[in-house]
Design an enzyme around this catalytic site. Sequence first.
Site, PDB file in Angstrom:
ATOM      1  CG  ASP A  12      14.743 -13.336 -30.254  1.00 19.83           C
ATOM      2  OD1 ASP A  12      13.651 -13.048 -30.773  1.00 19.83           O
ATOM      3  OD2 ASP A  12      15.087 -14.511 -30.004  1.00 19.83           O
TER       4      ASP A  12
ATOM      5  CE1 TYR B 207      10.086 -18.288 -29.339  1.00 21.65           C
ATOM      6  CE2 TYR B 207      11.909 -19.546 -30.279  1.00 21.65           C
ATOM      7  CZ  TYR B 207      11.188 -18.365 -30.175  1.00 21.65           C
ATOM      8  OH  TYR B 207      11.572 -17.272 -30.908  1.00 21.65           O
TER       9      TYR B 207
ATOM     10  CG  HIS C 299      13.243  -8.963 -33.284  1.00 21.23           C
ATOM     11  ND1 HIS C 299      12.795  -8.691 -32.006  1.00 21.23           N
ATOM     12  CD2 HIS C 299      13.648 -10.265 -33.252  1.00 21.23           C
ATOM     13  CE1 HIS C 299      12.915  -9.764 -31.248  1.00 21.23           C
ATOM     14  NE2 HIS C 299      13.438 -10.732 -31.976  1.00 21.23           N
TER      15      HIS C 299
END
Length: 384
Positions: free
Chosen positions: A176, A306, A360
Site C-alpha cells: 500500500d 491521497y 492486500h
Amino acid sequence: MPERFKFNANPAALADLRQRLEKTIWPDEVAAEPWRYGPPVSYMKSFTNYWLNQYDWAAQERQLNDLPQFQVDIGKHRIHFVHQIGQGPNPIPLVVTHGWPGSFVELVKIIPMLTDPAAHGGDAADAFTIIAPSIPGYGFSSRPLERGTSVFAVADIWLELMTRLGYERFGVQGGDWGSWISAATALRHPDRVLGLHLNYVSTRFRPALSADDPPLSAEEEDHLTRVSRWAESEGGYIAIQATKPLTQSYGITDSPIGLASLYVEKFRSWSDCQSEPDEIISKDEMITNIMVHWLTGTAHSAMRLYSESREHPLHLAAGQRILPPCGIVNLPRELPMPPRSWAERAFNVVHWTKLPRGGHFAAWEVPELLAADIRTFFRPLRAK
C-alpha cells in the site's frame, strides 16, 4: 535523540467513545446481496456489540506497549517508530512501512518473525533489525499542518531517521502506501538502499515509456484494462480522498462507527476472505487499528496522503528506473497487480514470487509467507 514512547489512552476519551458507540444512529439499507453497497448493518451492529462487550483495549494497549517504541523530532514532524533489534549474527536494518487504512498495528505479527527468525522456524543468519515508523499523520506520529508531506517528503524523513539511528545502508519494504514510500526512498537515495521489497505495486503506477522501450504486450494491455475496471467499481474512495478529504473527515472524526465502517469495508474488500473480514483479520486486530486512529484523531490526516500524492505523484521520467535490487510479491487477492514485464520497466526486478494465498494486508493475513519471502530476497544481498 529518540525518546522511549508508550501510549496510555485517556480514560475520558475511552468513556466518550463508549457513549458514542452506544448512541450510534444506524442507517437503513435496501435488500441486496451482503456487502454490495458496503458493510451490512447487521454486521456492523455485531461488530459494535463485540467492541462494547468483548474487546479489551487495556490488553491490546499492553501488547503494543511491549514493543520498543520511540518518538523523535525530524523537521516539523514528530515521528513514532518501533525499533526492534534483530537476534542474529548480522541483522540487516529494514524499514517496514504500513499503509492505509492500516497503521503500525498491521506489522505487529511479522516483526518478531523478521527480527528473530530462529524462533519462528527460520535461520538466525536471516535476521533483520526492524524499524517500523508511523507515517506522518498516522497514529502516534504528529499530524502535518501544512501541505507538502508527500511520499517523497516521507522518504526523506525515513532517510534522516536511519541516519540518526546510525544505519548507513538499509533495506526498505512495504505494501500500500508503504510500497510507494519504499519506492520513493529507493529512487531518491539509491546509494543508501540495499534492496527494495514490495508486496504491492499501485494500480496508479505508470512507468514513463520512451521510444526505445518495447511496446506494451498483450499481458500489459490486459493489466491496464483490469485496473480501469477496478477503478470504476472500487476506486471511489481514491477520488474523494485525493480531492476532498476534509469533506469525508467530519463524519469519521465524529462517529467511531463511521470510521469503523470505512475501514472494515476495505479490510473485507481487499483481504483474502470468503465472506467476512474477520475470517482473515480478527475483530481485535481491526478494532485496535481503528482505536489507534480514533484515539489520536488522525483519521483525516491519514487520508490526506491521497491528496498529497495527487499533487506530488510518483512518476518516473522516460527511461528512468529505480536502481536498487527489487523483489515483488504477488498475492492472489491483491488489488490488480501488474505483470513482471510492466514492473521491470521501472524497477530492477531480481526476485518475483506468487504466493498461494493472501490479499492486500499481507503482514496481517499471511505474515509467515511474507516474512519467508523477505528473508529469501535479502539473503544474497547480505554480503554486499
